[in-house]
Design a protein around this motif. Structure first.
Motif, PDB file in Angstrom:
ATOM      1  N   SER A 128      -5.172   3.277  -1.612  1.00 28.69           N
ATOM      2  CA  SER A 128      -5.792   3.138  -0.293  1.00 28.69           C
ATOM      3  C   SER A 128      -6.719   4.312   0.006  1.00 28.69           C
ATOM      4  O   SER A 128      -7.769   4.146   0.629  1.00 28.69           O
ATOM      5  CB  SER A 128      -4.707   3.043   0.788  1.00 28.69           C
ATOM      6  N   ALA A 129      -6.323   5.500  -0.441  1.00 33.46           N
ATOM      7  CA  ALA A 129      -7.169   6.679  -0.223  1.00 33.46           C
ATOM      8  C   ALA A 129      -8.519   6.505  -0.913  1.00 33.46           C
ATOM      9  O   ALA A 129      -9.567   6.860  -0.357  1.00 33.46           O
ATOM     10  CB  ALA A 129      -6.464   7.929  -0.740  1.00 33.46           C
ATOM     11  N   TYR A 130      -8.507   5.951  -2.127  1.00 33.80           N
ATOM     12  CA  TYR A 130      -9.766   5.712  -2.835  1.00 33.80           C
ATOM     13  C   TYR A 130     -10.634   4.723  -2.084  1.00 33.80           C
ATOM     14  O   TYR A 130     -11.874   4.834  -2.073  1.00 33.80           O
ATOM     15  CB  TYR A 130      -9.492   5.195  -4.251  1.00 33.80           C
ATOM     16  N   LYS A 131      -9.993   3.724  -1.434  1.00 36.53           N
ATOM     17  CA  LYS A 131     -10.751   2.753  -0.640  1.00 36.53           C
ATOM     18  C   LYS A 131     -11.399   3.427   0.569  1.00 36.53           C
ATOM     19  O   LYS A 131     -12.554   3.151   0.912  1.00 36.53           O
ATOM     20  CB  LYS A 131      -9.838   1.620  -0.172  1.00 36.53           C
ATOM     21  N   PHE A 132     -10.656   4.310   1.220  1.00 39.49           N
ATOM     22  CA  PHE A 132     -11.213   5.014   2.371  1.00 39.49           C
ATOM     23  C   PHE A 132     -12.359   5.923   1.948  1.00 39.49           C
ATOM     24  O   PHE A 132     -13.324   6.101   2.701  1.00 39.49           O
ATOM     25  CB  PHE A 132     -10.131   5.808   3.095  1.00 39.49           C
ATOM     26  N   GLU A 133     -12.269   6.500   0.764  1.00 39.73           N
ATOM     27  CA  GLU A 133     -13.377   7.313   0.263  1.00 39.73           C
ATOM     28  C   GLU A 133     -14.637   6.452   0.125  1.00 39.73           C
ATOM     29  O   GLU A 133     -15.745   6.915   0.391  1.00 39.73           O
ATOM     30  CB  GLU A 133     -13.007   7.929  -1.088  1.00 39.73           C
ATOM     31  N   PRO A 192      -0.216   4.831  -2.234  1.00 40.39           N
ATOM     32  CA  PRO A 192      -1.130   5.333  -1.193  1.00 40.39           C
ATOM     33  C   PRO A 192      -2.441   5.888  -1.724  1.00 40.39           C
ATOM     34  O   PRO A 192      -3.447   5.879  -1.020  1.00 40.39           O
ATOM     35  CB  PRO A 192      -0.310   6.422  -0.492  1.00 40.39           C
ATOM     36  N   SER A 219      -5.093   7.724   4.924  1.00 40.36           N
ATOM     37  CA  SER A 219      -4.464   6.571   4.293  1.00 40.36           C
ATOM     38  C   SER A 219      -2.971   6.522   4.580  1.00 40.36           C
ATOM     39  O   SER A 219      -2.428   5.476   4.967  1.00 40.36           O
ATOM     40  CB  SER A 219      -4.706   6.625   2.779  1.00 40.36           C
ATOM     41  N   ILE A 270      -1.070   3.655   6.741  1.00 38.72           N
ATOM     42  CA  ILE A 270      -0.067   2.828   6.059  1.00 38.72           C
ATOM     43  C   ILE A 270       1.270   2.898   6.794  1.00 38.72           C
ATOM     44  O   ILE A 270       1.924   1.871   7.041  1.00 38.72           O
ATOM     45  CB  ILE A 270       0.105   3.288   4.596  1.00 38.72           C
ATOM     46  N   LYS A 275       0.838  -1.215   0.000  1.00 42.88           N
ATOM     47  CA  LYS A 275       0.000   0.000   0.000  1.00 42.88           C
ATOM     48  C   LYS A 275       0.868   1.258   0.000  1.00 42.88           C
ATOM     49  O   LYS A 275       0.459   2.295  -0.514  1.00 42.88           O
ATOM     50  CB  LYS A 275      -0.935  -0.004   1.210  1.00 42.88           C
ATOM     51  N   ALA A 335      -9.185  11.647   3.151  1.00 45.35           N
ATOM     52  CA  ALA A 335      -8.941  10.219   2.893  1.00 45.35           C
ATOM     53  C   ALA A 335      -7.462   9.936   2.631  1.00 45.35           C
ATOM     54  O   ALA A 335      -6.916   8.936   3.116  1.00 45.35           O
ATOM     55  CB  ALA A 335      -9.791   9.747   1.717  1.00 45.35           C
ATOM     56  N   LEU A 336      -6.792  10.799   1.881  1.00 49.39           N
ATOM     57  CA  LEU A 336      -5.380  10.571   1.567  1.00 49.39           C
ATOM     58  C   LEU A 336      -4.516  10.675   2.814  1.00 49.39           C
ATOM     59  O   LEU A 336      -3.648   9.819   3.053  1.00 49.39           O
ATOM     60  CB  LEU A 336      -4.898  11.572   0.504  1.00 49.39           C
TER      61      LEU A 336
END
Length: 367
Positions: free
Chosen positions: A31-36, A28, A57, A61, A24, A53-54
């Motif tokens: 992962s930010a898109y996943k948190f969004e 990164p 993330s 990480i 990840k 989110a970024l």
């Protein structure tokens, strides 16, 4: 015997967190898109956190990979193991929520390197929690490697290296690309479904109003054949996902027409990928304009590839005197293709031959 078992568990947990954090760390934004997705209204309904989110993330990480390193070298073992326990509880909740409510079907716990189903991820986290509980009970067996000062130096150097990697990949592109759009991959081949591929299996549940009461039926019960029954609703549940090709949401539309096959046959194709044109920088578009002109002089067909509207593009086209047309594609797909906005992708008959951030535009050469 227990001391040896503790060391084996310690190494296993540490390597798992280091690997999970590293795949990840090199991407990164993924992962930010996943948190969004997690923060979205239809999941955790924490949309006020989406703009962060970024940052969230990156912090998670770095925490994940650093805790793995600290456990491996034995630095601050008490703080490390307890932190691992609490971060694992967080992951456990998120993966349980994803699995139970069928939300965020790929949690991204191993980035794009390894894809697990929500329930597989949940059970993986259950195992990790159990192993960490053993480490909590055997805390006194976790000693620094060589010395405290050595463990401290390794931890500090690792942190500096990891932060450096994050800065680099955010400025340019991931140093390792695990996605189906990596350089050398063929988009047309990635969209193929083998003839013997597993087929999806669905289950329908029907709701019909019978004698003034809403009742639920299976397809086998054929509720539509009941005299006087009125249709209310139908719900479909996936029992077997079936085979999903690595690339399954890729289209290239111009003025509502799908011209994917036409463009995938071109030997010299350049895509200026910008999932959101309103978020592109002035400096970036100036570089892209210069690059596109050089590419067209070298015989390339150049297109802007975006999820933005034609109206948005016309404003940008007029402002920067762009000489190429717009292609439309889904925003999520564009974010998967390249992490830069805008980014540059070159293709030869559907095979990706190069990917660059706009910051490297002047360094791109053509044969």
């Amino acid at each position: 015997m227990m001391q040896l078992l503790t060391h084996v568990i310690r190494v296993f947990v540490a390597v798992t967190f280091i690997f999970s954090g590293f795949v990840k760390l090199v991407d990164p934004l993924g992962s930010a898109y996943k948190f969004e997705e997690y923060f979205g209204a239809d999941v955790l309904n924490l949309e006020f956190l989406s703009p962060f989110a970024l940052q969230f993330s990156i912090l998670l990480i770095l925490a994940e990979i650093m805790l793995g390193v600290m456990l491996l070298v034995g630095f601050k073992s008490k703080i490390t193991v307890w932190s691992l326990f609490f971060i694992s509880l967080l992951f456990l909740f998120l993966t349980w929520y994803s699995a139970y409510y069928d939300k965020v079907t790929d949690c991204g716990c191993f980035g794009d390197a390894i894809t697990l189903t929500p329930w597989e991820t949940f059970y993986k986290n259950v195992i990790l929690i159990v192993l960490i509980l053993v480490l909590l009970l055997r805390m006194y067996d976790i000693q620094p490697i060589l010395s405290d000062s050595f463990a401290q130096r390794v931890s500090l150097i690792s942190l500096l290296v990891f932060v450096g990697i994050v800065i680099y990949v955010l400025r340019y592109l991931p140093i390792i690309d695990f996605r189906a759009y990596a350089v050398g991959k063929s988009i047309p081949e990635g969209m193929l479904i083998p003839e013997d591929a597993e087929k999806p299996v669905y289950e329908d549940t029907w709701v019909y109003n019978v004698n003034g009461e809403d009742r639920t039926f299976t397809t086998e019960e054929k509720p539509w054949s009941i005299e006087g029954a009125t249709f209310v609703d139908r719900k479909t549940r996936t029992l077997v996902e079936g085979y999903v090709p690595p690339i399954h949401d890729f289209t290239m539309e111009r003025d509502g027409e799908d011209i994917t096959d036409l463009l995938m046959a071109k030997e010299k194709l350049m895509l200026i990928v910008a999932y959101n044109l309103s978020m592109t920088s002035d400096k970036g578009m100036i570089k892209i304009k210069e690059l596109a002109d050089r590419a067209m002089e070298s015989g390339y067909s150049v297109y802007c590839f975006s999820a933005s509207t034609q109206e948005d593009y016309e404003k940008l086209k007029s402002e920067y005197k762009l000489d190429f047309d717009l292609l439309f594609c889904d925003e999520t797909t564009l974010k998967t293709i390249i992490r830069s906005n805008p980014g540059v992708v070159t293709l030869n008959k559907g095979v990706i031959t190069g990917k660059w951030s706009w910051r490297r535009a002047e360094k791109i050469t053509f044969k």
